[in-house]
Design a protein around this motif. Sequence first.
Motif, PDB file in Angstrom:
ATOM      1  N   ASP A  52       0.829  -1.208   0.000  1.00 62.12           N
ATOM      2  CA  ASP A  52       0.000   0.000   0.000  1.00 62.12           C
ATOM      3  C   ASP A  52       0.861   1.255   0.000  1.00 62.12           C
ATOM      4  OD1 ASP A  52      -2.286  -1.554   0.023  1.00 62.12           O
ATOM      5  OD2 ASP A  52      -2.620  -1.344   2.190  1.00 62.12           O
ATOM      6  N   GLU A  53       1.902   1.255   0.805  1.00 67.87           N
ATOM      7  CA  GLU A  53       2.777   2.426   0.896  1.00 67.87           C
ATOM      8  C   GLU A  53       3.570   2.643  -0.396  1.00 67.87           C
ATOM      9  OE1 GLU A  53       5.157   2.365   4.428  1.00 67.87           O
ATOM     10  OE2 GLU A  53       3.408   2.123   5.714  1.00 67.87           O
ATOM     11  N   VAL A  54       4.087   1.573  -0.958  1.00 69.52           N
ATOM     12  CA  VAL A  54       4.901   1.688  -2.167  1.00 69.52           C
ATOM     13  C   VAL A  54       4.064   2.195  -3.344  1.00 69.52           C
ATOM     14  CG1 VAL A  54       6.142   0.328  -3.905  1.00 69.52           C
ATOM     15  CG2 VAL A  54       6.639  -0.011  -1.507  1.00 69.52           C
ATOM     16  N   THR A  55       2.842   1.683  -3.481  1.00 69.75           N
ATOM     17  CA  THR A  55       2.036   2.055  -4.646  1.00 69.75           C
ATOM     18  C   THR A  55       1.528   3.492  -4.587  1.00 69.75           C
ATOM     19  OG1 THR A  55       0.093   1.027  -3.640  1.00 69.75           O
ATOM     20  CG2 THR A  55       1.337  -0.272  -5.240  1.00 69.75           C
ATOM     21  N   ARG A  56       1.560   4.105  -3.423  1.00 75.56           N
ATOM     22  CA  ARG A  56       1.161   5.521  -3.349  1.00 75.56           C
ATOM     23  C   ARG A  56       2.063   6.395  -4.210  1.00 75.56           C
ATOM     24  NH1 ARG A  56       0.930   5.341   2.784  1.00 75.56           N
ATOM     25  NH2 ARG A  56      -0.904   4.064   3.062  1.00 75.56           N
ATOM     26  N   ASN A  57       3.351   6.093  -4.219  1.00 72.79           N
ATOM     27  CA  ASN A  57       4.307   6.883  -4.993  1.00 72.79           C
ATOM     28  C   ASN A  57       4.790   6.187  -6.261  1.00 72.79           C
ATOM     29  OD1 ASN A  57       4.406   9.112  -3.194  1.00 72.79           O
ATOM     30  ND2 ASN A  57       5.713   7.921  -1.836  1.00 72.79           N
ATOM     31  N   HIS A  58       4.613   4.875  -6.308  1.00 63.58           N
ATOM     32  CA  HIS A  58       5.106   4.101  -7.450  1.00 63.58           C
ATOM     33  C   HIS A  58       4.025   3.108  -7.886  1.00 63.58           C
ATOM     34  CE1 HIS A  58       9.064   5.769  -6.689  1.00 63.58           C
ATOM     35  NE2 HIS A  58       8.897   5.454  -5.430  1.00 63.58           N
ATOM     36  N   PRO A  59       3.041   3.583  -8.666  1.00 60.36           N
ATOM     37  CA  PRO A  59       1.926   2.698  -9.037  1.00 60.36           C
ATOM     38  C   PRO A  59       2.325   1.481  -9.859  1.00 60.36           C
ATOM     39  CG  PRO A  59       1.717   4.871 -10.075  1.00 60.36           C
ATOM     40  CD  PRO A  59       2.897   4.922  -9.168  1.00 60.36           C
ATOM     41  N   ASP A  60       3.482   1.508 -10.483  1.00 55.97           N
ATOM     42  CA  ASP A  60       3.933   0.365 -11.283  1.00 55.97           C
ATOM     43  C   ASP A  60       4.940  -0.505 -10.533  1.00 55.97           C
ATOM     44  OD1 ASP A  60       2.365   1.158 -13.439  1.00 55.97           O
ATOM     45  OD2 ASP A  60       3.926   2.474 -14.224  1.00 55.97           O
ATOM     46  N   ALA A  61       4.894  -0.459  -9.222  1.00 57.82           N
ATOM     47  CA  ALA A  61       5.844  -1.227  -8.405  1.00 57.82           C
ATOM     48  C   ALA A  61       5.652  -2.724  -8.619  1.00 57.82           C
ATOM     49  CB  ALA A  61       5.665  -0.880  -6.933  1.00 57.82           C
ATOM     50  N   SER A  62       6.724  -3.465  -8.350  1.00 56.47           N
ATOM     51  CA  SER A  62       6.699  -4.925  -8.491  1.00 56.47           C
ATOM     52  C   SER A  62       6.688  -5.567  -7.103  1.00 56.47           C
ATOM     53  CB  SER A  62       7.941  -5.387  -9.250  1.00 56.47           C
ATOM     54  OG  SER A  62       9.083  -5.235  -8.436  1.00 56.47           O
ATOM     55  N   PRO A  63       6.404  -6.862  -7.023  1.00 56.51           N
ATOM     56  CA  PRO A  63       6.495  -7.549  -5.731  1.00 56.51           C
ATOM     57  C   PRO A  63       7.892  -7.426  -5.102  1.00 56.51           C
ATOM     58  CG  PRO A  63       5.270  -8.897  -7.266  1.00 56.51           C
ATOM     59  CD  PRO A  63       5.825  -7.738  -8.056  1.00 56.51           C
ATOM     60  N   ASP A  64       8.934  -7.388  -5.921  1.00 61.90           N
ATOM     61  CA  ASP A  64      10.297  -7.210  -5.387  1.00 61.90           C
ATOM     62  C   ASP A  64      10.456  -5.841  -4.727  1.00 61.90           C
ATOM     63  OD1 ASP A  64      11.184  -9.731  -6.131  1.00 61.90           O
ATOM     64  OD2 ASP A  64      11.906  -9.043  -8.075  1.00 61.90           O
ATOM     65  N   ASP A  65       9.833  -4.815  -5.307  1.00 62.38           N
ATOM     66  CA  ASP A  65       9.873  -3.482  -4.696  1.00 62.38           C
ATOM     67  C   ASP A  65       9.218  -3.507  -3.325  1.00 62.38           C
ATOM     68  OD1 ASP A  65      11.051  -2.387  -7.019  1.00 62.38           O
ATOM     69  OD2 ASP A  65       9.086  -1.991  -7.911  1.00 62.38           O
ATOM     70  N   VAL A  66       8.108  -4.213  -3.229  1.00 61.78           N
ATOM     71  CA  VAL A  66       7.392  -4.334  -1.953  1.00 61.78           C
ATOM     72  C   VAL A  66       8.279  -5.034  -0.926  1.00 61.78           C
ATOM     73  CG1 VAL A  66       5.416  -5.401  -0.800  1.00 61.78           C
ATOM     74  CG2 VAL A  66       5.123  -4.309  -3.038  1.00 61.78           C
ATOM     75  N   LEU A  67       8.921  -6.104  -1.339  1.00 64.21           N
ATOM     76  CA  LEU A  67       9.785  -6.850  -0.431  1.00 64.21           C
ATOM     77  C   LEU A  67      10.936  -5.974   0.067  1.00 64.21           C
ATOM     78  CD1 LEU A  67      10.528  -9.460   0.993  1.00 64.21           C
ATOM     79  CD2 LEU A  67      11.711 -10.177  -1.083  1.00 64.21           C
ATOM     80  N   LEU A  68      11.538  -5.217  -0.828  1.00 66.88           N
ATOM     81  CA  LEU A  68      12.621  -4.320  -0.414  1.00 66.88           C
ATOM     82  C   LEU A  68      12.142  -3.299   0.603  1.00 66.88           C
ATOM     83  CD1 LEU A  68      14.443  -3.686  -3.800  1.00 66.88           C
ATOM     84  CD2 LEU A  68      15.340  -4.909  -1.812  1.00 66.88           C
ATOM     85  N   TRP A  69      10.946  -2.744   0.375  1.00 71.98           N
ATOM     86  CA  TRP A  69      10.407  -1.748   1.299  1.00 71.98           C
ATOM     87  C   TRP A  69      10.111  -2.386   2.660  1.00 71.98           C
ATOM     88  CZ3 TRP A  69      10.792   3.117   1.798  1.00 71.98           C
ATOM     89  CH2 TRP A  69       9.909   3.859   2.575  1.00 71.98           C
ATOM     90  N   ALA A  70       9.520  -3.567   2.643  1.00 73.78           N
ATOM     91  CA  ALA A  70       9.224  -4.268   3.896  1.00 73.78           C
ATOM     92  C   ALA A  70      10.505  -4.635   4.636  1.00 73.78           C
ATOM     93  CB  ALA A  70       8.386  -5.515   3.614  1.00 73.78           C
ATOM     94  N   GLU A  71      11.541  -5.029   3.906  1.00 73.37           N
ATOM     95  CA  GLU A  71      12.823  -5.357   4.546  1.00 73.37           C
ATOM     96  C   GLU A  71      13.477  -4.116   5.148  1.00 73.37           C
ATOM     97  OE1 GLU A  71      14.891  -7.234   1.300  1.00 73.37           O
ATOM     98  OE2 GLU A  71      14.589  -9.215   2.185  1.00 73.37           O
ATOM     99  N   ALA A  72      13.226  -2.956   4.541  1.00 76.84           N
ATOM    100  CA  ALA A  72      13.831  -1.720   5.037  1.00 76.84           C
ATOM    101  C   ALA A  72      13.315  -1.368   6.423  1.00 76.84           C
ATOM    102  CB  ALA A  72      13.561  -0.574   4.067  1.00 76.84           C
TER     103      ALA A  72
END
Length: 98
Positions: A52-72
């Motif tokens: 949810d947080e990633v797609t607010r700024n990056h609507p074309d995010a991938s599952p890998d982007d989500v994982l990186l954000w969650a790991e951060a």
Amino acid sequence: MLEAIVMQTVLDDHYEHYPNVRPSLGDLAVAATELDGHPLAAEPGRLRQAADEVTRNHPDASPDDVLLWAEAWGPPSGMSRTVVLTTRPPKPSMAQRT
């Protein structure tokens, strides 16, 4: 390769007719971590929140982007962050020098 293209076409057609069954980015991230055996697979809520947080700024995010954000946010629950300090390699002994 051809089979994958055909399957993707069928899936895209299915989503066009039934858009409410398309998995969310959070669902895809959860599935990816489960397939990979990643420790965050045990925290689907954290992954969905990250999506949810990633797609607010990056609507074309991938599952890998989500994982990186969650790991951060830090290590998965039940895991401690380990810091490995390294030292310089030992100096060779007299016997190793010759």
